[in-house]
Scaffold this active site. Structure first.
Site, PDB file in Angstrom:
ATOM      1  N   GLY A   7       3.396   2.800   9.759  1.00 16.76           N
ATOM      2  CA  GLY A   7       4.035   1.922   8.773  1.00 16.76           C
ATOM      3  C   GLY A   7       3.934   2.589   7.406  1.00 16.76           C
ATOM      4  O   GLY A   7       2.854   2.663   6.826  1.00 16.76           O
ATOM      5  N   ASN A  10       4.986  -0.534   1.877  1.00 13.60           N
ATOM      6  CA  ASN A  10       4.179  -0.663   0.657  1.00 13.60           C
ATOM      7  C   ASN A  10       2.694  -0.429   0.911  1.00 13.60           C
ATOM      8  O   ASN A  10       2.053   0.340   0.204  1.00 13.60           O
ATOM      9  CB  ASN A  10       4.368  -2.056   0.059  1.00 13.60           C
ATOM     10  N   VAL A  11       2.147  -1.095   1.924  1.00 18.20           N
ATOM     11  CA  VAL A  11       0.696  -1.002   2.166  1.00 18.20           C
ATOM     12  C   VAL A  11       0.340   0.385   2.720  1.00 18.20           C
ATOM     13  O   VAL A  11      -0.586   1.037   2.235  1.00 18.20           O
ATOM     14  CB  VAL A  11       0.224  -2.105   3.136  1.00 18.20           C
ATOM     15  N   ASN A  93       5.670  -9.711  14.481  1.00 15.80           N
ATOM     16  CA  ASN A  93       4.656  -8.663  14.376  1.00 15.80           C
ATOM     17  C   ASN A  93       3.885  -8.426  15.674  1.00 15.80           C
ATOM     18  O   ASN A  93       3.397  -7.325  15.913  1.00 15.80           O
ATOM     19  CB  ASN A  93       3.696  -8.970  13.218  1.00 15.80           C
ATOM     20  N   VAL A 116      -4.018  -3.753  10.221  1.00 19.21           N
ATOM     21  CA  VAL A 116      -3.798  -4.369   8.911  1.00 19.21           C
ATOM     22  C   VAL A 116      -2.698  -5.436   8.995  1.00 19.21           C
ATOM     23  O   VAL A 116      -2.692  -6.419   8.260  1.00 19.21           O
ATOM     24  CB  VAL A 116      -3.417  -3.289   7.856  1.00 19.21           C
ATOM     25  N   ASN A 118      -0.383  -8.507   9.584  1.00 17.69           N
ATOM     26  CA  ASN A 118      -0.695  -9.938   9.637  1.00 17.69           C
ATOM     27  C   ASN A 118       0.067 -10.656  10.734  1.00 17.69           C
ATOM     28  O   ASN A 118       1.126 -10.191  11.137  1.00 17.69           O
ATOM     29  CB  ASN A 118      -0.339 -10.577   8.280  1.00 17.69           C
ATOM     30  N   ARG A 149     -10.986  -9.800  -4.055  1.00 17.44           N
ATOM     31  CA  ARG A 149     -10.326 -10.883  -4.801  1.00 17.44           C
ATOM     32  C   ARG A 149     -11.354 -11.893  -5.303  1.00 17.44           C
ATOM     33  O   ARG A 149     -11.216 -12.437  -6.403  1.00 17.44           O
ATOM     34  CB  ARG A 149      -9.273 -11.559  -3.913  1.00 17.44           C
ATOM     35  N   HIS A 173      -8.682 -14.279   7.880  1.00 14.92           N
ATOM     36  CA  HIS A 173      -7.931 -13.723   6.751  1.00 14.92           C
ATOM     37  C   HIS A 173      -6.693 -14.600   6.576  1.00 14.92           C
ATOM     38  O   HIS A 173      -5.601 -14.277   7.003  1.00 14.92           O
ATOM     39  CB  HIS A 173      -7.537 -12.276   7.049  1.00 14.92           C
TER      40      HIS A 173
HETATM   41  P1  NAI Z   1       6.595  -3.246   4.311  1.00 15.74           P
HETATM   42  O1  NAI Z   1       7.780  -3.999   4.783  1.00 15.74           O
HETATM   43  O2  NAI Z   1       6.614  -2.646   2.951  1.00 15.74           O
HETATM   44  O3  NAI Z   1       6.278  -2.059   5.347  1.00 15.74           O
HETATM   45  C1  NAI Z   1       6.211  -2.255   6.713  1.00 15.74           C
HETATM   46  C2  NAI Z   1       6.695  -0.977   7.381  1.00 15.74           C
HETATM   47  O4  NAI Z   1       6.512  -1.094   8.793  1.00 15.74           O
HETATM   48  C3  NAI Z   1       8.184  -0.689   7.149  1.00 15.74           C
HETATM   49  O5  NAI Z   1       8.348   0.575   6.547  1.00 15.74           O
HETATM   50  C4  NAI Z   1       8.777  -0.717   8.561  1.00 15.74           C
HETATM   51  O6  NAI Z   1       9.835   0.212   8.742  1.00 15.74           O
HETATM   52  C5  NAI Z   1       7.556  -0.358   9.388  1.00 15.74           C
HETATM   53  N1  NAI Z   1       7.690  -0.692  10.802  1.00 15.74           N
HETATM   54  C6  NAI Z   1       8.258  -1.783  11.369  1.00 15.74           C
HETATM   55  N2  NAI Z   1       8.189  -1.702  12.705  1.00 15.74           N
HETATM   56  C7  NAI Z   1       7.567  -0.540  12.994  1.00 15.74           C
HETATM   57  C8  NAI Z   1       7.203   0.102  14.206  1.00 15.74           C
HETATM   58  N3  NAI Z   1       7.450  -0.445  15.393  1.00 15.74           N
HETATM   59  N4  NAI Z   1       6.586   1.307  14.125  1.00 15.74           N
HETATM   60  C9  NAI Z   1       6.326   1.883  12.921  1.00 15.74           C
HETATM   61  N5  NAI Z   1       6.651   1.311  11.748  1.00 15.74           N
HETATM   62  C10 NAI Z   1       7.259   0.119  11.789  1.00 15.74           C
HETATM   63  O7  NAI Z   1       5.352  -4.226   4.459  1.00 15.74           O
HETATM   64  P2  NAI Z   1       3.907  -4.064   3.769  1.00 15.74           P
HETATM   65  O8  NAI Z   1       3.903  -4.778   2.494  1.00 15.74           O
HETATM   66  O9  NAI Z   1       3.529  -2.644   3.826  1.00 15.74           O
HETATM   67  O10 NAI Z   1       3.002  -4.912   4.788  1.00 15.74           O
HETATM   68  C11 NAI Z   1       2.771  -4.430   6.098  1.00 15.74           C
HETATM   69  C12 NAI Z   1       1.954  -5.444   6.901  1.00 15.74           C
HETATM   70  O11 NAI Z   1       0.635  -5.527   6.353  1.00 15.74           O
HETATM   71  C13 NAI Z   1       2.505  -6.865   6.884  1.00 15.74           C
HETATM   72  O12 NAI Z   1       2.365  -7.456   8.163  1.00 15.74           O
HETATM   73  C14 NAI Z   1       1.611  -7.569   5.882  1.00 15.74           C
HETATM   74  O13 NAI Z   1       1.556  -8.956   6.092  1.00 15.74           O
HETATM   75  C15 NAI Z   1       0.298  -6.896   6.163  1.00 15.74           C
HETATM   76  N6  NAI Z   1      -0.699  -6.975   5.100  1.00 15.74           N
HETATM   77  C16 NAI Z   1      -2.005  -7.182   5.488  1.00 15.74           C
HETATM   78  C17 NAI Z   1      -3.011  -7.225   4.566  1.00 15.74           C
HETATM   79  C18 NAI Z   1      -4.416  -7.437   5.026  1.00 15.74           C
HETATM   80  O14 NAI Z   1      -5.300  -7.685   4.207  1.00 15.74           O
HETATM   81  N7  NAI Z   1      -4.699  -7.338   6.307  1.00 15.74           N
HETATM   82  C19 NAI Z   1      -2.736  -7.077   3.122  1.00 15.74           C
HETATM   83  C20 NAI Z   1      -1.355  -6.832   2.825  1.00 15.74           C
HETATM   84  C21 NAI Z   1      -0.370  -6.787   3.792  1.00 15.74           C
END
Ligand code: NAI
Length: 306
Positions: A7, A10-11, A93, A116, A118, A149, A173
């Protein structure tokens, strides 16, 4: 060492940036989106001569390049938008997590895995069931972020600096998160002695709602700087075998009277991944709220597709 981040959104990309800047490991970014991991990796390599790190960052759509990683971080999946809870992400997810864990595991059977995506506790449990990984080599990132936080909320309230604060946020979480004010200290003094009960409650509330507060500002997605830094902190603890204790989404099997569940719990991290679950002395009330938090995770698990 080698760290794969699945992935490159952003994260994932923020975690890659911080891991590279700290010169911790070579990073491979892998994503289904064509060009995205390659472009971000190249951009980070262009940064290398400015920041003077020596590790490499590569981007790919193919797991071949992730082969034999020491740590694999899974951030693939959709993020929430305003009005959504983390639980709303479960259906989409779960499918992504299932396919990613299989592909990553085939390339890196000996790695330590950090989920990571969610809803975190449910996705980590799903990865555990799908992968058959030993529980020490599979964990989730949530509690490090939640605790940071809490530390922020305490600093805002008391006007202190984070280096003086030890903060503990645990459990689910999500909305079921639990804070331990008695163990949350400023220069060693519990916040329960430094602020009124109402203020403690306000600080806890701000912590639990911290992620939603960011989402409400951004509108387009959820937090990534603090999540990226929290991932890097866990990766560093594992690669350097630091044995530091932090709030990690770990497999709980009897500790704190909770069974067969992934949830944030004090965890010692080292080269084997989870080295130990650390049991704090809790009052009956504290124990009861941790167990209630576990039940909120169990309710989420019931929504997992078969
Ligand atoms: P994002 O939308 O910016 O990035 C997600 C990426 O995953 C995208 O680039 C997408 O193309 C890719 N992706 C989708 N399906 C895929 C697959 N089968 N194989 C490889 N890549 C794939 O989202 P962001 O902001 O990066 O968040 C990612 C996840 O992390 C979300 O589920 C979010 O809720 C979670 N998250 C968890 C946190 C925690 O504390 N555990 C904190 C912040 C976010």
């Amino acid at each position: 060492p080698k760290v794969t981040i699945v992935g490159a959104g952003n994260v994932g990309a923020t975690a890659a940036h911080i891991i590279a800047s700290k010169n911790l490991a070579d990073v491979v970014l892998v994503d289904v989106a064509e060009g995205l991991p390659q472009g971000k990796a190249l951009d980070m390599m262009h940064m290398r001569s400015v920041e003077k790190f020596t590790v490499s960052v590569t981007g790919t759509n193919d797991y071949e390049a992730t082969k034999d990683s020491d740590v694999v971080v899974i951030t693939a999946g959709i993020a929430r938008k305003p009005g959504m809870t983390r639980e709303d992400l479960l259906g989409v997810n779960a499918g992504i997590m299932s396919s990613v864990i299989d592909a990553a595991l085939e390339a890196s059977p000996d790695a330590v895995y950090i989920c990571v995506t969610n809803p975190l506790d449910v996705m980590t449990y799903l990865a555990y069931k799908k992968s058959g990984l030993p529980v020490n080599r599979l964990m989730g990132m949530g509690g490090v972020l939640d605790s940071s936080r809490l530390s922020f909320a305490v600093c805002e309230k008391l006007g202190c600096m984070p280096e003086d604060v030890v903060a503990w946020a645990l459990g689910a979480h999500g909305e079921g998160m639990v804070c331990w004010p008695r163990y949350t200290t400023v220069e060693g003094t519990p916040i329960t002695e430094l602020m009124s009960e109402d203020d403690v409650e306000a600080v806890v509330e701000r912590t639990v709602k911290g992620g939603a507060e960011v989402v409400a500002h951004l509108k387009t997605g959820s937090a990534y700087y603090a999540p990226g830094a929290s991932i890097a902190k866990m990766v560093e603890a594992i690669l350097t075998d630091s044995k530091e204790v932090m709030s990690v989404c770990s497999y709980i099997d009897g500790e704190y009277g909770i069974e067969d569940l992934y949830m944030n719990i004090p965890t010692r991290l080292g080269k084997n991944g989870v080295e130990e679950i650390v049991e704090f002395d809790l009052t009956d009330d504290e124990l009861a709220s941790l167990q209630a938090s576990a039940e909120s995770v169990r309710a989420g698990l019931a929504n997992l597709p078969e």
